[in-house]
Design a protein around this motif. Structure first.
Motif, PDB file in Angstrom:
ATOM      1  N   VAL A 260       0.835  -1.200   0.000  1.00 35.65           N
ATOM      2  CA  VAL A 260       0.000   0.000   0.000  1.00 35.65           C
ATOM      3  C   VAL A 260       0.873   1.255   0.000  1.00 35.65           C
ATOM      4  O   VAL A 260       0.554   2.257  -0.647  1.00 35.65           O
ATOM      5  CB  VAL A 260      -0.940  -0.010   1.223  1.00 35.65           C
ATOM      6  CG1 VAL A 260      -1.601   1.342   1.417  1.00 35.65           C
ATOM      7  CG2 VAL A 260      -2.011  -1.078   1.069  1.00 35.65           C
ATOM      8  N   HIS A 261       1.984   1.208   0.727  1.00 36.75           N
ATOM      9  CA  HIS A 261       2.922   2.333   0.765  1.00 36.75           C
ATOM     10  C   HIS A 261       3.419   2.666  -0.641  1.00 36.75           C
ATOM     11  O   HIS A 261       3.424   3.833  -1.061  1.00 36.75           O
ATOM     12  CB  HIS A 261       4.098   1.976   1.680  1.00 36.75           C
ATOM     13  CG  HIS A 261       5.083   3.082   1.875  1.00 36.75           C
ATOM     14  ND1 HIS A 261       6.394   2.851   2.256  1.00 36.75           N
ATOM     15  CD2 HIS A 261       4.979   4.419   1.737  1.00 36.75           C
ATOM     16  CE1 HIS A 261       7.033   3.994   2.353  1.00 36.75           C
ATOM     17  NE2 HIS A 261       6.207   4.964   2.036  1.00 36.75           N
ATOM     18  N   TYR A 262       3.820   1.646  -1.377  1.00 38.80           N
ATOM     19  CA  TYR A 262       4.302   1.840  -2.744  1.00 38.80           C
ATOM     20  C   TYR A 262       3.204   2.386  -3.643  1.00 38.80           C
ATOM     21  O   TYR A 262       3.394   3.382  -4.362  1.00 38.80           O
ATOM     22  CB  TYR A 262       4.833   0.509  -3.285  1.00 38.80           C
ATOM     23  CG  TYR A 262       5.151   0.505  -4.767  1.00 38.80           C
ATOM     24  CD1 TYR A 262       6.427   0.825  -5.224  1.00 38.80           C
ATOM     25  CD2 TYR A 262       4.184   0.161  -5.712  1.00 38.80           C
ATOM     26  CE1 TYR A 262       6.726   0.813  -6.583  1.00 38.80           C
ATOM     27  CE2 TYR A 262       4.479   0.147  -7.067  1.00 38.80           C
ATOM     28  CZ  TYR A 262       5.737   0.483  -7.497  1.00 38.80           C
ATOM     29  OH  TYR A 262       6.017   0.471  -8.837  1.00 38.80           O
ATOM     30  N   VAL A 263       2.053   1.746  -3.637  1.00 36.75           N
ATOM     31  CA  VAL A 263       0.957   2.130  -4.547  1.00 36.75           C
ATOM     32  C   VAL A 263       0.524   3.563  -4.294  1.00 36.75           C
ATOM     33  O   VAL A 263       0.374   4.358  -5.237  1.00 36.75           O
ATOM     34  CB  VAL A 263      -0.231   1.167  -4.386  1.00 36.75           C
ATOM     35  CG1 VAL A 263      -1.446   1.671  -5.146  1.00 36.75           C
ATOM     36  CG2 VAL A 263       0.147  -0.236  -4.874  1.00 36.75           C
ATOM     37  N   SER A 264       0.334   3.928  -3.031  1.00 40.05           N
ATOM     38  CA  SER A 264      -0.115   5.286  -2.717  1.00 40.05           C
ATOM     39  C   SER A 264       0.936   6.320  -3.105  1.00 40.05           C
ATOM     40  O   SER A 264       0.607   7.364  -3.682  1.00 40.05           O
ATOM     41  CB  SER A 264      -0.446   5.403  -1.230  1.00 40.05           C
ATOM     42  OG  SER A 264       0.669   5.072  -0.424  1.00 40.05           O
ATOM     43  N   THR A 265       2.190   6.032  -2.826  1.00 40.74           N
ATOM     44  CA  THR A 265       3.263   6.990  -3.112  1.00 40.74           C
ATOM     45  C   THR A 265       3.435   7.210  -4.605  1.00 40.74           C
ATOM     46  O   THR A 265       3.478   8.355  -5.081  1.00 40.74           O
ATOM     47  CB  THR A 265       4.588   6.501  -2.501  1.00 40.74           C
ATOM     48  OG1 THR A 265       4.445   6.407  -1.080  1.00 40.74           O
ATOM     49  CG2 THR A 265       5.729   7.450  -2.837  1.00 40.74           C
ATOM     50  N   VAL A 266       3.537   6.133  -5.365  1.00 42.22           N
ATOM     51  CA  VAL A 266       3.830   6.269  -6.787  1.00 42.22           C
ATOM     52  C   VAL A 266       2.636   6.857  -7.541  1.00 42.22           C
ATOM     53  O   VAL A 266       2.800   7.709  -8.427  1.00 42.22           O
ATOM     54  CB  VAL A 266       4.268   4.918  -7.383  1.00 42.22           C
ATOM     55  CG1 VAL A 266       4.577   5.061  -8.859  1.00 42.22           C
ATOM     56  CG2 VAL A 266       5.505   4.392  -6.652  1.00 42.22           C
ATOM     57  N   ALA A 267       1.417   6.438  -7.205  1.00 45.28           N
ATOM     58  CA  ALA A 267       0.233   7.032  -7.836  1.00 45.28           C
ATOM     59  C   ALA A 267       0.157   8.519  -7.523  1.00 45.28           C
ATOM     60  O   ALA A 267      -0.153   9.343  -8.395  1.00 45.28           O
ATOM     61  CB  ALA A 267      -1.026   6.323  -7.365  1.00 45.28           C
ATOM     62  N   ASN A 268       0.454   8.880  -6.295  1.00 43.77           N
ATOM     63  CA  ASN A 268       0.435  10.276  -5.867  1.00 43.77           C
ATOM     64  C   ASN A 268       1.430  11.116  -6.660  1.00 43.77           C
ATOM     65  O   ASN A 268       1.124  12.211  -7.132  1.00 43.77           O
ATOM     66  CB  ASN A 268       0.778  10.338  -4.370  1.00 43.77           C
ATOM     67  CG  ASN A 268       0.029  11.426  -3.628  1.00 43.77           C
ATOM     68  OD1 ASN A 268      -0.832  12.106  -4.165  1.00 43.77           O
ATOM     69  ND2 ASN A 268       0.354  11.599  -2.362  1.00 43.77           N
ATOM     70  N   VAL A 269       2.642  10.580  -6.815  1.00 42.11           N
ATOM     71  CA  VAL A 269       3.711  11.304  -7.503  1.00 42.11           C
ATOM     72  C   VAL A 269       3.374  11.528  -8.974  1.00 42.11           C
ATOM     73  O   VAL A 269       3.432  12.664  -9.483  1.00 42.11           O
ATOM     74  CB  VAL A 269       5.047  10.552  -7.368  1.00 42.11           C
ATOM     75  CG1 VAL A 269       6.076  11.088  -8.365  1.00 42.11           C
ATOM     76  CG2 VAL A 269       5.584  10.665  -5.953  1.00 42.11           C
ATOM     77  N   TYR A 270       3.015  10.461  -9.678  1.00 40.30           N
ATOM     78  CA  TYR A 270       2.791  10.614 -11.120  1.00 40.30           C
ATOM     79  C   TYR A 270       1.514  11.392 -11.424  1.00 40.30           C
ATOM     80  O   TYR A 270       1.445  12.115 -12.425  1.00 40.30           O
ATOM     81  CB  TYR A 270       2.801   9.252 -11.810  1.00 40.30           C
ATOM     82  CG  TYR A 270       4.209   8.740 -12.016  1.00 40.30           C
ATOM     83  CD1 TYR A 270       4.981   9.216 -13.072  1.00 40.30           C
ATOM     84  CD2 TYR A 270       4.793   7.838 -11.135  1.00 40.30           C
ATOM     85  CE1 TYR A 270       6.288   8.786 -13.254  1.00 40.30           C
ATOM     86  CE2 TYR A 270       6.092   7.406 -11.302  1.00 40.30           C
ATOM     87  CZ  TYR A 270       6.840   7.885 -12.364  1.00 40.30           C
ATOM     88  OH  TYR A 270       8.141   7.477 -12.545  1.00 40.30           O
ATOM     89  N   SER A 271       0.519  11.294 -10.566  1.00 43.18           N
ATOM     90  CA  SER A 271      -0.674  12.103 -10.732  1.00 43.18           C
ATOM     91  C   SER A 271      -0.336  13.584 -10.584  1.00 43.18           C
ATOM     92  O   SER A 271      -0.790  14.424 -11.371  1.00 43.18           O
ATOM     93  CB  SER A 271      -1.735  11.699  -9.704  1.00 43.18           C
ATOM     94  OG  SER A 271      -2.872  12.527  -9.791  1.00 43.18           O
ATOM     95  N   ALA A 272       0.492  13.906  -9.583  1.00 47.82           N
ATOM     96  CA  ALA A 272       0.911  15.295  -9.390  1.00 47.82           C
ATOM     97  C   ALA A 272       1.719  15.800 -10.577  1.00 47.82           C
ATOM     98  O   ALA A 272       1.550  16.946 -11.031  1.00 47.82           O
ATOM     99  CB  ALA A 272       1.733  15.421  -8.095  1.00 47.82           C
ATOM    100  N   ALA A 273       2.597  14.959 -11.103  1.00 49.42           N
ATOM    101  CA  ALA A 273       3.430  15.362 -12.237  1.00 49.42           C
ATOM    102  C   ALA A 273       2.596  15.612 -13.492  1.00 49.42           C
ATOM    103  O   ALA A 273       2.780  16.619 -14.191  1.00 49.42           O
ATOM    104  CB  ALA A 273       4.486  14.294 -12.506  1.00 49.42           C
ATOM    105  N   VAL A 274       1.673  14.713 -13.778  1.00 48.83           N
ATOM    106  CA  VAL A 274       0.821  14.885 -14.964  1.00 48.83           C
ATOM    107  C   VAL A 274      -0.047  16.124 -14.819  1.00 48.83           C
ATOM    108  O   VAL A 274      -0.198  16.917 -15.763  1.00 48.83           O
ATOM    109  CB  VAL A 274      -0.035  13.627 -15.197  1.00 48.83           C
ATOM    110  CG1 VAL A 274      -1.094  13.892 -16.267  1.00 48.83           C
ATOM    111  CG2 VAL A 274       0.842  12.454 -15.613  1.00 48.83           C
TER     112      VAL A 274
END
Length: 423
Positions: A260-274
């Motif tokens: 869950v730590h990985y999924v939340s972090t990476v989704a958060n990052v790439y969503s912010a970047a896009v």
């Protein structure tokens, strides 16, 4: 007008599906009880699929089901019923690689959108047009395709293009590896990969029968430095404009077996970047905080894979040169009382007074502090929260929200931005 790409996150369980969407993913991909390549992930029953689809659609997100095994004799019976049941759950598409399974899906579940899996190794626009003529909606490109090749594809086809942008990379071509089959009788292309490439090996020179010279290197501590043959992880965070400008419709994150730590972090990052790029393409830049967040869950080094050329030895792991994540997932916010500045947390890993902790949440929000006090569910003062799923409270001067997560720092280290290694 620039088209916003979809951020597509992995979801190995219903909880991870919900977290991925809450943390910015536009779509998730999951596995069913059959025909997927992650038999050890928490795959979904049909009832769980329905629950996941309901959750996603209520938040304008999509759900795709991976059914991308390479089918052998005996694997096809039951596929018709599987695709029919999948369609009945309301999922938005299935991800398939085997032509027989594609044909079965078309006949058994007409109208169910089909995406071609990366396992099919699509590397040219003629192939993309072939699959579009066969009625497929999208092609997930082979991971060996570069940015310039994607641009050429987009010039010759209008089928949707999906490409991996972050996560573990298989050492085999497009994930087609037989090491696991050979060494452990576990078929990697039917969901049984044992990740043999990530094991540690000794190296021997055998110049002639009967001779066996150990070539495994020895480190400064006198211990053998065992050899592996795996790849570092992919990270395209520095190259979001290139992906969007090349015409990629879906930015795919690897990791249905990740935390869950990985999924939340990476989704958060790439969503912010896009989102940042779509707001102002002309002035877009990579926020160093995005890269720092990715390093908080990185298991290995990171590179751009094949996007800018053939990977070199810098993109592979031959020894112990791995970055251990400096942070671990320690809890989830249940409630926040503004009047008393008290947060209620469900514990996921041991933490306690004096520990540096960080809250993070959807929309790329962050707040760091050092824990000064801690109380159990009955209000008793405690030093640490050692019990799994324990409910605790403590003082937090900054407002946080239910659903925000907490990280605990493993090791103190100087704060610095790590560049993503280019091929």
């Amino acid at each position: 007008m620039i088209k916003r790409p979809e951020v597509l996150a992995p979801a190995g369980t219903l909880e991870k599906l919900q977290v991925a969407i809450d943390y910015g993913a536009d779509a998730v991909y999951i596995g069913g009880d059959a025909y997927g390549l992650r038999t050890r992930a928490g795959n979904f029953s049909f009832d769980q699929m329905r629950a996941g689809v309901e959750y996603a659609h209520a938040r304008h997100a999509k759900v795709y089901v991976a059914a991308n095994i390479v089918a052998h004799e005996g694997n096809l019976p039951g596929a018709e019923e599987f695709f029919q049941h999948v369609q009945e759950t309301g999922v938005d598409a299935v991800i398939v690689s085997d032509p027989a399974l594609i044909q079965t899906c078309v006949l058994a579940a007409p109208g169910l959108a089909i995406h071609l899996s990366t396992q099919a190794s699509s590397c040219n626009w003629e192939t993309l047009n072939f699959w579009q003529d066969e009625g497929l909606e999208r092609v997930v490109l082979a991971r060996e395709v570069g940015i310039e090749e994607i641009k050429e594809m987009r010039r010759h086809t209008d089928i949707q293009i999906e490409a991996f942008i972050h996560g573990a990379m298989c050492i085999g071509y497009s994930g087609r590896c037989v090491l696991s089959n050979h060494m452990g009788l576990r078929d990697a292309n039917r969901g049984g990969c044992a990740q043999n490439c990530r094991w540690k090996y000794d190296i021997f020179d055998m110049p002639q029968l009967g001779q066996k010279n150990d070539l495994t290197s020895v480190g400064p501590d006198g211990k053998k430095e065992a050899f592996s043959m795996s790849a570092v992880d992919m990270a395209m965070i520095d190259h979001i404009p290139d992906l969007i400008d090349a015409g990629v419709d879906s930015l795919k994150i690897e990791g249905r077996m990740k935390t869950v730590h990985y999924v939340s972090t990476v989704a958060n990052v790439y969503s912010a970047a896009v989102d940042a790029y779509m707001r102002d393409p002309a002035h877009y830049h990579t926020d160093p905080a995005w890269v720092d967040d990715l390093w908080k869950v990185a298991q290995r080094g990171m590179s751009t894979g094949f996007y800018y050329g053939t990977p070199t030895e810098q993109d592979e792991l031959f020894d112990e040169g791995r970055e251990r994540p400096q942070y671990r997932f320690i809890g989830e916010v249940q409630a926040y009382a503004a009047a008393t500045q008290t947060v209620t947390v469900q514990q996921r890993n041991n933490f306690g007074i004096g520990d540096p902790i960080e809250f993070y949440g959807p929309g790329f929000t962050h707040y760091a502090m050092t824990l000064q006090d801690l109380f159990d569910e009955d209000g008793n003062a405690i030093d640490r929260a050692p019990h799994a799923m324990q409910i605790v409270t403590f003082h937090c001067p900054h407002p946080v929200r239910p659903g925000d997560f907490l990280r605990g720092q493993r090791v103190r280290r100087p704060h610095q931005r790590k560049a993503v290694q280019h091929a």
